[in-house]
Design a protein around this motif. Structure first.
Motif, PDB file in Angstrom:
ATOM      1  N   ARG A  14      46.779  43.897  46.639  1.00 21.69           N
ATOM      2  CA  ARG A  14      45.999  44.791  47.498  1.00 21.69           C
ATOM      3  C   ARG A  14      45.431  44.129  48.741  1.00 21.69           C
ATOM      4  O   ARG A  14      44.828  44.802  49.570  1.00 21.69           O
ATOM      5  CB  ARG A  14      44.835  45.390  46.696  1.00 21.69           C
ATOM      6  CG  ARG A  14      45.279  46.186  45.493  1.00 21.69           C
ATOM      7  CD  ARG A  14      44.099  46.636  44.659  1.00 21.69           C
ATOM      8  NE  ARG A  14      43.388  45.477  44.131  1.00 21.69           N
ATOM      9  CZ  ARG A  14      42.124  45.486  43.736  1.00 21.69           C
ATOM     10  NH1 ARG A  14      41.419  46.592  43.801  1.00 21.69           N
ATOM     11  NH2 ARG A  14      41.561  44.394  43.260  1.00 21.69           N
ATOM     12  N   HIS A 104      32.193  46.878  48.727  1.00 25.27           N
ATOM     13  CA  HIS A 104      33.519  46.709  48.136  1.00 25.27           C
ATOM     14  C   HIS A 104      33.491  45.866  46.863  1.00 25.27           C
ATOM     15  O   HIS A 104      34.547  45.497  46.349  1.00 25.27           O
ATOM     16  CB  HIS A 104      34.470  46.089  49.168  1.00 25.27           C
ATOM     17  CG  HIS A 104      34.638  46.950  50.371  1.00 25.27           C
ATOM     18  ND1 HIS A 104      35.477  48.037  50.397  1.00 25.27           N
ATOM     19  CD2 HIS A 104      34.035  46.906  51.579  1.00 25.27           C
ATOM     20  CE1 HIS A 104      35.392  48.622  51.576  1.00 25.27           C
ATOM     21  NE2 HIS A 104      34.528  47.960  52.312  1.00 25.27           N
ATOM     22  N   ARG A 105      32.314  45.586  46.363  1.00 23.65           N
ATOM     23  CA  ARG A 105      32.202  44.808  45.128  1.00 23.65           C
ATOM     24  C   ARG A 105      32.555  45.659  43.917  1.00 23.65           C
ATOM     25  O   ARG A 105      32.508  46.878  43.960  1.00 23.65           O
ATOM     26  CB  ARG A 105      30.777  44.252  44.987  1.00 23.65           C
ATOM     27  CG  ARG A 105      30.494  43.197  46.028  1.00 23.65           C
ATOM     28  CD  ARG A 105      29.116  42.592  45.904  1.00 23.65           C
ATOM     29  NE  ARG A 105      28.930  41.642  46.997  1.00 23.65           N
ATOM     30  CZ  ARG A 105      27.777  41.341  47.524  1.00 23.65           C
ATOM     31  NH1 ARG A 105      26.661  41.893  47.062  1.00 23.65           N
ATOM     32  NH2 ARG A 105      27.705  40.476  48.514  1.00 23.65           N
ATOM     33  N   GLY A 106      32.938  44.983  42.838  1.00 21.01           N
ATOM     34  CA  GLY A 106      33.262  45.679  41.599  1.00 21.01           C
ATOM     35  C   GLY A 106      34.667  46.252  41.561  1.00 21.01           C
ATOM     36  O   GLY A 106      35.007  46.996  40.640  1.00 21.01           O
ATOM     37  N   ARG A 107      35.494  45.910  42.521  1.00 24.24           N
ATOM     38  CA  ARG A 107      36.869  46.433  42.585  1.00 24.24           C
ATOM     39  C   ARG A 107      37.914  45.379  42.233  1.00 24.24           C
ATOM     40  O   ARG A 107      39.100  45.631  42.335  1.00 24.24           O
ATOM     41  CB  ARG A 107      37.158  46.968  43.983  1.00 24.24           C
ATOM     42  CG  ARG A 107      36.243  48.103  44.380  1.00 24.24           C
ATOM     43  CD  ARG A 107      36.558  48.591  45.773  1.00 24.24           C
ATOM     44  NE  ARG A 107      35.530  49.531  46.209  1.00 24.24           N
ATOM     45  CZ  ARG A 107      35.569  50.178  47.339  1.00 24.24           C
ATOM     46  NH1 ARG A 107      36.590  50.021  48.167  1.00 24.24           N
ATOM     47  NH2 ARG A 107      34.604  50.997  47.675  1.00 24.24           N
ATOM     48  N   TYR A 109      38.438  42.538  43.879  1.00 22.57           N
ATOM     49  CA  TYR A 109      38.978  41.834  45.034  1.00 22.57           C
ATOM     50  C   TYR A 109      38.789  40.318  44.918  1.00 22.57           C
ATOM     51  O   TYR A 109      39.685  39.557  45.291  1.00 22.57           O
ATOM     52  CB  TYR A 109      38.330  42.321  46.337  1.00 22.57           C
ATOM     53  CG  TYR A 109      38.771  43.685  46.794  1.00 22.57           C
ATOM     54  CD1 TYR A 109      40.087  44.107  46.662  1.00 22.57           C
ATOM     55  CD2 TYR A 109      37.877  44.551  47.401  1.00 22.57           C
ATOM     56  CE1 TYR A 109      40.498  45.357  47.098  1.00 22.57           C
ATOM     57  CE2 TYR A 109      38.274  45.808  47.859  1.00 22.57           C
ATOM     58  CZ  TYR A 109      39.585  46.203  47.701  1.00 22.57           C
ATOM     59  OH  TYR A 109      39.980  47.440  48.147  1.00 22.57           O
TER      60      TYR A 109
END
Length: 180
Positions: A14, A104-107, A109
């Motif tokens: 991603r 965008h945390r917790g995805r 990455y």
């Protein structure tokens, strides 16, 4: 031995891990103005320093041979930053650090980026060991290290001094052989 980190080219499922560029100025401005703390050390604290930082400052680590700072790009949006630093070419070691924008945390990455950068580093350089250090009370970073395949090696007591006092630091390691 002094070497220079090769130009990174890392694509994961991603993410694209790439050098920061002048085109990132608008996004970096919004990050700085919102006071989000995920950019690499040395990032400007005020928008007036963005142009200089993107042109030269963020690239100094690579030019010195000590590592590299990269943007974590997801669909054209800078969602985080990842770095290799404290690189010792003579011993073949480096350390990895990262930060993800709060929105965008917790995805997943961070572990994806760490795995991707580690694979690239072992394939493109003579590095043999990558360390990841995280405060013992930072459960999110401890999970990132484990998900990225790093081995927990020990705890350094009161090794990090922060505004609220000393913190214990967990040391993780990943060897070239661990990825085979």
């Amino acid at each position: 031995m002094t070497a220079r980190m090769p130009d990174p080219s890392v694509t994961t499922e991603r993410l694209t891990l790439r050098p920061f560029a002048p085109a990132d100025a608008g996004r970096i401005r919004s990050v700085i103005e919102a006071r989000h703390a995920f950019l690499p050390p040395g990032a400007p604290g005020h928008p007036s320093g963005i142009t200089q930082w993107l042109a030269r400052g963020v690239h100094e680590l690579r030019h010195s041979g000590q590592g590299v700072h990269l943007a974590m790009d997801a669909d054209g949006l800078v969602v985080g930053a990842i770095s290799l630093f404290k690189t010792l070419w003579g011993t073949g070691t480096t350390e990895v650090g990262y930060g993800v924008h709060p929105l965008h945390r917790g995805r997943g990455y961070a572990p994806e980026a760490v795995r991707g950068l580690a694979r690239w580093a072992f394939a493109a350089t003579s590095l043999r060991r990558i360390e990841l250090r995280a405060n013992l009370d930072n459960t999110a970073s401890l999970r990132v290290a484990e998900k990225a395949g790093f081995v927990r090696e020990g705890v350094l007591r009161a090794a990090e001094l922060e505004d609220d006092g000393p913190h214990d630091v967990v040391v993780f390691g990943l060897l070239r052989a661990d990825l085979t």
